[in-house]
Design a protein around this motif. Sequence first.
Motif, PDB file in Angstrom:
ATOM      1  N   ASN A  65       0.815  -1.211   0.000  1.00 20.18           N
ATOM      2  CA  ASN A  65       0.000   0.000   0.000  1.00 20.18           C
ATOM      3  C   ASN A  65       0.850   1.263   0.000  1.00 20.18           C
ATOM      4  O   ASN A  65       0.884   2.007   0.975  1.00 20.18           O
ATOM      5  CB  ASN A  65      -0.935   0.000   1.213  1.00 20.18           C
ATOM      6  CG  ASN A  65      -1.931  -1.135   1.153  1.00 20.18           C
ATOM      7  OD1 ASN A  65      -2.421  -1.475   0.079  1.00 20.18           O
ATOM      8  ND2 ASN A  65      -2.220  -1.726   2.302  1.00 20.18           N
ATOM      9  N   PRO A 123       2.072   4.770  -2.467  1.00 21.91           N
ATOM     10  CA  PRO A 123       1.608   5.562  -3.618  1.00 21.91           C
ATOM     11  C   PRO A 123       2.373   5.223  -4.888  1.00 21.91           C
ATOM     12  O   PRO A 123       3.440   4.606  -4.855  1.00 21.91           O
ATOM     13  CB  PRO A 123       1.866   7.006  -3.172  1.00 21.91           C
ATOM     14  CG  PRO A 123       2.871   6.923  -2.078  1.00 21.91           C
ATOM     15  CD  PRO A 123       2.645   5.607  -1.398  1.00 21.91           C
ATOM     16  N   ARG A 182       4.196   6.865  -6.606  1.00 21.02           N
ATOM     17  CA  ARG A 182       5.554   7.436  -6.722  1.00 21.02           C
ATOM     18  C   ARG A 182       6.630   6.352  -6.540  1.00 21.02           C
ATOM     19  O   ARG A 182       7.773   6.526  -6.936  1.00 21.02           O
ATOM     20  CB  ARG A 182       5.766   8.517  -5.653  1.00 21.02           C
ATOM     21  CG  ARG A 182       4.828   9.698  -5.739  1.00 21.02           C
ATOM     22  CD  ARG A 182       5.204  10.772  -4.712  1.00 21.02           C
ATOM     23  NE  ARG A 182       5.090  10.332  -3.332  1.00 21.02           N
ATOM     24  CZ  ARG A 182       6.129  10.065  -2.545  1.00 21.02           C
ATOM     25  NH1 ARG A 182       7.364  10.192  -2.993  1.00 21.02           N
ATOM     26  NH2 ARG A 182       5.929   9.685  -1.291  1.00 21.02           N
TER      27      ARG A 182
END
Lengths: 116, 114
Positions: free
Chosen positions: B59, B61, B63
Amino acid sequence: GESVGLHLPTLSVQEGDNSIINCAYSNSASDYFIWYKQESGKGPQFIIDIRSNMDKRQGQRVTVLLNKTVKHLSLQIAATQPGDSAVYFCAENPQSYTGANSKLTFGKGITLSVRP
Amino acid sequence: KAGVTQTPRYLIKTRGQQVTLSCSPISGHRSVSWYQQTPGQGLQFLFEYFSETQRNKGNFPGRFSGRQFSNSRSEMNVSTLELGDSALYLCASSLDIGRDQPQHFGDGTRLSIL
């Protein structure tokens, strides 16, 4: 998750005594467990693993016990030595219905401190 | 047999930059996983690669990304760095993918964001 280092629970033992490090895991579907040792400035080092079809496994100076009924794992270290001082983590690999994967979920670390 | 090798060992970046970390697995190991370790969150799974394909993702992002090469070596990339990305990034390799596969870790890359 929990802190690594200063905020971890600490177990202090006398050199030569036996150590018992406990871990409660959360996922009843987990069927594979590993104990790791992490020394300062290093990555986790594999100690011993156990599969859910076993309740005990022994290695060199270490024994892992698994109690699936209460979701509890323990690591016993015989004749604890100063070199055993480190942070110890238990990790579980839950069953996945999305296919094979090796994802590990790590528990709270425990600092083992060995008194000379 | 050489263990898991991660480079660089230490890295200092500023916010907004991007970074690429490298991992060479144990010879013969085909699965590579990445983890982030911080004092607040402990060890958290980022992603796993096998046969040059991402097989599982944690979990984090978008990025955070990675890839694996045909020789099983892996890289992870973090773009638009934030202060909260400061952490120890650990790579682990295992012989194959799936349960019952002991993962062996490298000593990590310590990333500091200023």
